[in-house]
Design a protein around this motif. Sequence first.
Motif, PDB file in Angstrom:
ATOM      1  N   TYR A  97      -0.562  87.369 -13.550  1.00 39.00           N
ATOM      2  CA  TYR A  97      -0.178  88.453 -14.451  1.00 39.00           C
ATOM      3  C   TYR A  97      -1.134  89.621 -14.236  1.00 39.00           C
TER       4      TYR A  97
ATOM      5  N   SER B 194       6.277  79.677 -23.315  1.00 38.76           N
ATOM      6  CA  SER B 194       6.433  78.246 -23.023  1.00 38.76           C
ATOM      7  C   SER B 194       5.079  77.557 -22.891  1.00 38.76           C
ATOM      8  N   THR B 195       4.108  78.249 -22.296  1.00 39.59           N
ATOM      9  CA  THR B 195       2.771  77.673 -22.144  1.00 39.59           C
ATOM     10  C   THR B 195       2.144  77.401 -23.500  1.00 39.59           C
TER      11      THR B 195
ATOM     12  N   LYS C  47       8.514  84.835 -20.828  1.00 38.52           N
ATOM     13  CA  LYS C  47       9.019  83.507 -21.214  1.00 38.52           C
ATOM     14  C   LYS C  47       7.999  82.420 -20.867  1.00 38.52           C
ATOM     15  N   ASP C  48       7.386  82.545 -19.692  1.00 38.36           N
ATOM     16  CA  ASP C  48       6.389  81.551 -19.276  1.00 38.36           C
ATOM     17  C   ASP C  48       5.179  81.563 -20.214  1.00 38.36           C
TER      18      ASP C  48
ATOM     19  N   GLU D 252      14.322  75.543 -21.923  1.00 41.19           N
ATOM     20  CA  GLU D 252      14.016  75.761 -20.522  1.00 41.19           C
ATOM     21  C   GLU D 252      14.290  74.489 -19.707  1.00 41.19           C
TER      22      GLU D 252
ATOM     23  N   GLN E 145      10.704  86.967 -17.133  1.00 42.83           N
ATOM     24  CA  GLN E 145      10.359  85.578 -16.826  1.00 42.83           C
ATOM     25  C   GLN E 145       8.888  85.311 -17.123  1.00 42.83           C
ATOM     26  N   ARG E 146       8.014  86.309 -16.863  1.00 42.60           N
ATOM     27  CA  ARG E 146       6.585  86.126 -17.131  1.00 42.60           C
ATOM     28  C   ARG E 146       6.341  85.971 -18.633  1.00 42.60           C
TER      29      ARG E 146
ATOM     30  N   GLU F 135      -2.956  78.887 -14.472  1.00 38.86           N
ATOM     31  CA  GLU F 135      -1.621  78.539 -13.980  1.00 38.86           C
ATOM     32  C   GLU F 135      -0.700  79.734 -13.779  1.00 38.86           C
ATOM     33  N   MET F 136      -1.009  80.893 -14.306  1.00 42.16           N
ATOM     34  CA  MET F 136      -0.086  82.022 -14.252  1.00 42.16           C
ATOM     35  C   MET F 136      -0.701  83.197 -13.500  1.00 42.16           C
TER      36      MET F 136
ATOM     37  N   GLU G 121      14.180  72.691 -15.578  1.00 38.54           N
ATOM     38  CA  GLU G 121      13.607  72.776 -14.240  1.00 38.54           C
ATOM     39  C   GLU G 121      14.680  72.984 -13.177  1.00 38.54           C
TER      40      GLU G 121
ATOM     41  N   SER H  38       3.653  74.395 -25.409  1.00 35.36           N
ATOM     42  CA  SER H  38       3.369  73.064 -24.862  1.00 35.36           C
ATOM     43  C   SER H  38       2.209  72.375 -25.573  1.00 35.36           C
TER      44      SER H  38
END
Length: 523
Positions: free
Chosen positions: A504, A453-454, A449-450, A380, A446-447, A501-502, A382, A457
């Motif tokens: 949904y 990714s979260t 994928k996020d 990913e 995209q949601r 942070e998200m 930015e 991390s």
Amino acid sequence: MNSIGIIISIICLIIGGVAGLMFSRSGLNSKAKYIIKDAKKNADNLLDKAKIEAESVRKDKQLQAKEKFLELKSLHDEDVQLREKKIADIEKRTKDKEQKLNDELSRTKKLETNLEKQVEDYSRKQEIIDKKNTDLDAVIAQKVGILEKVANFTAEEAKAELVDALKAEAKTKAQAHVQNIMEEAQLNAKTEAKKIVIQTIQRIGTEQAIENSVSVFNIESDDVKGRIIGREGRNIRALEAATGVEIIVDDTPEAILLSCFDPVRREIARLSLHRLVTDGRIHPARIEEVVEKTRKSIDEEIIEVGKRTVIDLGIHGVHPELVKVIGRMKYRSSYGQNLLQHSREVANIAATMAAELGLNVKLAKRAGLLHDIGKVPEEESELPHALLGMQWAEKYGENKEVVNAIGAHHDEIEMTSLLSPIIQVADGISGARPGARRQVLESYIQRLKDLESTAMSFEGVSSAYAIQAGRELRVMVESGKVNDAVAAQLSYDISEKIQNEMTYPGQVRITVIRETRSVNIAR
């Protein structure tokens, strides 16, 4: 040599003396005395000879010393002469420089004198000119006064009226001229643009299939479902953990659903299931082995797809890394539109437009194919996909016009060539046709994928998969780094980060999986 003779003489004397003493003590006869006398004589001769040789050596050494002295004196004299010569040369150069400096000073003084004279002449002439200008202004003022009396207008009033009249006339003519040019340009531009776009769509337009996030795996009989699930569900759990795909086994006859937002994962899971069912051996170790082999074969297929695409479009000299990126576009979608098919279509549309406009067709096709490569990064980023694709194209040696077209097709950077607006228009044509894209699917993917990714991390997480349409997040952790207590805390931390942070719908369950494997080999 003289020292050796002296030593020999001394030894002879000592021997003679000793012999004489011995002979005298033992009462030898006159023969012994003769021998002693003869030895003394020889010793004296040797002494004389040694003295002569010593004198000769002394004279030789004195002569050598004199010669060495003369040689050193000669070298010293030469060195002194050389230094004196250098000093004389330096003095000469210094005198020459002083002379040149004096000459330059003299010329400078002359120039200063001439400049002062010229300044005086200029001042005198300026005074004369100023006086003449004053007289001329007085004459002009007199004449203007006479004209103002005759015309009943001041000079400023006449000038203003003349300027206003000229402005009005020029403005009217300019507006009419500009209006005619604008109308003609708009008419011609619209006509030509419509002609090019219509011809392009007619020649290149193709049907677009909208991908979804579910694949169907057909089976011969429902008996296979039980083998895929395995005892207590261990096979299906191993398959989901290895591929990151949710395996849905329900009452649908002779079918199993594979659900995942990533088409590459779905394809790996589908091919792995096909191999496992065909082979008949289905257990966790075998599942991991087959999935790994399938993943490698998919990588090879991606490269092959990229090669076939550039060959089909007649594009040559594409860097191998870009070929791989092109192949990955087969398994990506943009707003529900297959990215590779979209890029091929943009390439053909751009090539047709370039041909209509008399531009470089090959460059247009190349830029059209590569314009969305920034949408398939392995990691990913930015950056917007246009700028990321531009960086890749520049890194791998693409033409400057192609690089600019990639970066500017969403107006992130300024367009510097005619190729850039063509790619932008071709991209819009490909995506704007009815049914070509779906905004909802893109935001959904995209949601997911996020979510992954979260989870990735956090430290100790080896892999993370969003399943059940994003309602569950399965997180695999490394058993050596994360113990059971930390795993529980990790599940809570991930849920808090997602919640804060998200955005949904509904709720997301976070399942942290930690397992310890002990492997031994029986030989």
